[in-house]
Design a protein around this motif. Structure first.
Motif, PDB file in Angstrom:
ATOM      1  N   HIS A  87       0.868  -1.314   0.001  1.00 53.34           N
ATOM      2  CA  HIS A  87       0.050   0.139  -0.045  1.00 53.34           C
ATOM      3  C   HIS A  87       0.800   1.229  -0.065  1.00 53.34           C
ATOM      4  O   HIS A  87       1.997   1.227   0.614  1.00 53.34           O
ATOM      5  N   PHE A  88       0.482   2.261  -0.678  1.00 51.79           N
ATOM      6  CA  PHE A  88       1.177   3.330  -0.953  1.00 51.79           C
ATOM      7  C   PHE A  88       0.233   4.537  -0.594  1.00 51.79           C
ATOM      8  O   PHE A  88      -1.019   4.633  -0.742  1.00 51.79           O
ATOM      9  N   ARG A  89       0.913   5.867  -0.530  1.00 53.67           N
ATOM     10  CA  ARG A  89       0.023   7.041  -0.414  1.00 53.67           C
ATOM     11  C   ARG A  89       0.909   8.122  -1.126  1.00 53.67           C
ATOM     12  O   ARG A  89       2.080   8.277  -1.109  1.00 53.67           O
ATOM     13  N   ASP A  90       0.216   8.679  -2.082  1.00 54.97           N
ATOM     14  CA  ASP A  90       0.752   9.833  -2.821  1.00 54.97           C
ATOM     15  C   ASP A  90       0.486  11.194  -2.258  1.00 54.97           C
ATOM     16  O   ASP A  90      -0.233  11.366  -1.449  1.00 54.97           O
ATOM     17  N   GLY A  91       1.285  12.168  -2.619  1.00 54.30           N
ATOM     18  CA  GLY A  91       1.038  13.675  -2.330  1.00 54.30           C
ATOM     19  C   GLY A  91      -0.325  14.151  -2.584  1.00 54.30           C
ATOM     20  O   GLY A  91      -0.859  15.538  -1.957  1.00 54.30           O
ATOM     21  N   LYS A  92      -1.049  13.625  -3.474  1.00 50.95           N
ATOM     22  CA  LYS A  92      -2.296  14.221  -3.893  1.00 50.95           C
ATOM     23  C   LYS A  92      -3.572  13.350  -3.102  1.00 50.95           C
ATOM     24  O   LYS A  92      -4.630  13.382  -3.562  1.00 50.95           O
ATOM     25  N   GLY A  93      -3.181  12.529  -2.287  1.00 49.90           N
ATOM     26  CA  GLY A  93      -4.643  11.793  -1.215  1.00 49.90           C
ATOM     27  C   GLY A  93      -4.625  10.600  -1.908  1.00 49.90           C
ATOM     28  O   GLY A  93      -5.506   9.806  -1.347  1.00 49.90           O
ATOM     29  N   GLY A  94      -3.951  10.189  -3.164  1.00 52.74           N
ATOM     30  CA  GLY A  94      -4.473   8.593  -3.843  1.00 52.74           C
ATOM     31  C   GLY A  94      -3.572   7.907  -2.889  1.00 52.74           C
ATOM     32  O   GLY A  94      -2.553   7.800  -2.173  1.00 52.74           O
ATOM     33  N   GLU A  95      -4.111   6.480  -3.070  1.00 49.37           N
ATOM     34  CA  GLU A  95      -3.793   5.453  -2.284  1.00 49.37           C
ATOM     35  C   GLU A  95      -3.388   4.063  -2.992  1.00 49.37           C
ATOM     36  O   GLU A  95      -4.430   3.305  -2.876  1.00 49.37           O
ATOM     37  N   PRO A  96      -2.551   4.191  -3.956  1.00 48.20           N
ATOM     38  CA  PRO A  96      -2.525   3.192  -4.800  1.00 48.20           C
ATOM     39  C   PRO A  96      -2.062   1.601  -4.091  1.00 48.20           C
ATOM     40  O   PRO A  96      -1.110   1.738  -3.192  1.00 48.20           O
ATOM     41  N   ASN A  97      -2.644   0.642  -4.330  1.00 50.23           N
ATOM     42  CA  ASN A  97      -2.204  -0.704  -3.949  1.00 50.23           C
ATOM     43  C   ASN A  97      -1.728  -1.574  -4.985  1.00 50.23           C
ATOM     44  O   ASN A  97      -2.233  -1.423  -5.931  1.00 50.23           O
ATOM     45  N   VAL A  98      -0.563  -2.056  -4.547  1.00 53.97           N
ATOM     46  CA  VAL A  98       0.175  -2.624  -5.936  1.00 53.97           C
ATOM     47  C   VAL A  98       0.372  -4.097  -5.516  1.00 53.97           C
ATOM     48  O   VAL A  98       1.035  -4.351  -4.609  1.00 53.97           O
ATOM     49  N   ARG A  99       0.022  -5.148  -6.478  1.00 53.68           N
ATOM     50  CA  ARG A  99       0.343  -6.553  -6.207  1.00 53.68           C
ATOM     51  C   ARG A  99       1.896  -6.529  -6.498  1.00 53.68           C
ATOM     52  O   ARG A  99       2.147  -6.250  -7.550  1.00 53.68           O
ATOM     53  N   ILE A 100       2.613  -7.245  -5.604  1.00 52.64           N
ATOM     54  CA  ILE A 100       3.992  -7.359  -6.140  1.00 52.64           C
ATOM     55  C   ILE A 100       4.456  -9.082  -5.847  1.00 52.64           C
ATOM     56  O   ILE A 100       3.722  -9.656  -5.282  1.00 52.64           O
ATOM     57  N   ALA A 101       5.300  -9.336  -6.271  1.00 53.21           N
ATOM     58  CA  ALA A 101       5.925 -10.823  -6.464  1.00 53.21           C
ATOM     59  C   ALA A 101       7.500 -10.775  -6.207  1.00 53.21           C
ATOM     60  O   ALA A 101       8.177  -9.893  -6.617  1.00 53.21           O
ATOM     61  N   GLY A 102       7.775 -11.960  -5.717  1.00 52.33           N
ATOM     62  CA  GLY A 102       9.470 -12.345  -5.757  1.00 52.33           C
ATOM     63  C   GLY A 102       9.598 -13.601  -5.127  1.00 52.33           C
ATOM     64  O   GLY A 102       8.732 -14.111  -4.558  1.00 52.33           O
ATOM     65  N   PRO A 103      10.751 -14.208  -5.329  1.00 50.06           N
ATOM     66  CA  PRO A 103      11.105 -15.396  -5.296  1.00 50.06           C
ATOM     67  C   PRO A 103      11.398 -15.772  -3.762  1.00 50.06           C
ATOM     68  O   PRO A 103      11.392 -16.979  -3.135  1.00 50.06           O
ATOM     69  N   VAL A 104      11.520 -14.692  -2.901  1.00 56.94           N
ATOM     70  CA  VAL A 104      11.893 -14.981  -1.510  1.00 56.94           C
ATOM     71  C   VAL A 104      10.998 -14.271  -0.621  1.00 56.94           C
ATOM     72  O   VAL A 104      10.360 -13.244  -0.781  1.00 56.94           O
ATOM     73  N   HIS A 105      10.434 -15.101   0.383  1.00 55.94           N
ATOM     74  CA  HIS A 105       9.377 -14.734   1.346  1.00 55.94           C
ATOM     75  C   HIS A 105       9.928 -14.908   2.689  1.00 55.94           C
ATOM     76  O   HIS A 105      10.283 -16.291   3.057  1.00 55.94           O
ATOM     77  N   VAL A 106      10.112 -14.022   3.426  1.00 56.52           N
ATOM     78  CA  VAL A 106      10.995 -14.075   4.933  1.00 56.52           C
ATOM     79  C   VAL A 106       9.973 -13.819   6.083  1.00 56.52           C
ATOM     80  O   VAL A 106       8.999 -13.162   6.140  1.00 56.52           O
ATOM     81  N   ASN A 107      10.306 -14.250   7.276  1.00 56.11           N
ATOM     82  CA  ASN A 107       9.634 -13.909   8.572  1.00 56.11           C
ATOM     83  C   ASN A 107      10.680 -13.072   9.329  1.00 56.11           C
ATOM     84  O   ASN A 107      10.387 -12.935  10.534  1.00 56.11           O
ATOM     85  N   ASN A 108      11.673 -12.525   8.639  1.00 60.71           N
ATOM     86  CA  ASN A 108      12.708 -11.528   9.719  1.00 60.71           C
ATOM     87  C   ASN A 108      12.830 -10.274   8.891  1.00 60.71           C
ATOM     88  O   ASN A 108      13.550 -10.432   7.953  1.00 60.71           O
TER      89      ASN A 108
END
Length: 176
Positions: A62-83
């Protein structure tokens, strides 16, 4: 007693605010040289992102831009961590883009091992709390340690300057 970033957790817990942290997207200069620097959150779809287990929506940033918008972006990657520290180390090694609290990545950004990116799209800062089950029957040890944390973090310096996340100036003070 526990320290929590963001929500305090269960409604049965008492939370005392001890500080504030910003969530920073960052990558190693070597990664950015190989893959280019994303300019908008939507650009992350073409990048390797390092995901963190305890994020509320680990594959959506989730992001927030300076104009009040809140884009949500689906991301992906090969590594998922718990630390968070391990995620930071992977980013420093140039394996992808991490999104971590400034108290974790701040030293690496200031040293140039990581570069903060998408600084105009940061999500709202998160509060840091010391939490415990109840004020009633609170042991003297727990009360003293909680008081110590509140006092210590009132003057702690860990984060990045709020006006320029890429700056190498001294850390900003946390607020309590």
């Amino acid at each position: 007693l526990a320290v929590r970033v963001g929500a305090t957790g269960s409604q049965n817990l008492v939370g005392r605010k001890i500080g504030v942290t910003r969530i920073v997207c960052c990558a190693a200069p070597s990664y950015l040289e190989r893959h280019g620097e994303p300019r908008t959150p939507e650009d992350l779809a073409a990048h390797t992102c390092l995901t963190y287990e305890y994020s509320p929506n680990r594959n959506v940033w989730h992001f927030r831009d300076g104009k009040g918008g809140e884009p949500n972006v689906r991301i992906a990657g090969p590594v998922h961590v718990n630390n968070g520290r391990f995620n930071e180390a992977l980013a420093v090694a140039g394996l992808g883009i991490a999104r971590e609290p400034d108290f974790i990545v701040g030293p690496d950004v200031r040293a140039g091992r990581l570069k903060a990116i998408l600084c105009d799209f940061e999500p709202p800062p998160l509060n840091i709390y010391v939490v415990y089950p109840s004020r009633r029957h609170l042991s003297a040890k727990v009360r003293a340690f909680a008081d110590f944390l509140v006092e210590r973090f009132a003057t702690a310096e860990w984060g990045l300057p709020t006006t320029a996340a890429n700056a190498t100036s001294p850390a900003r003070r946390s607020t309590a």
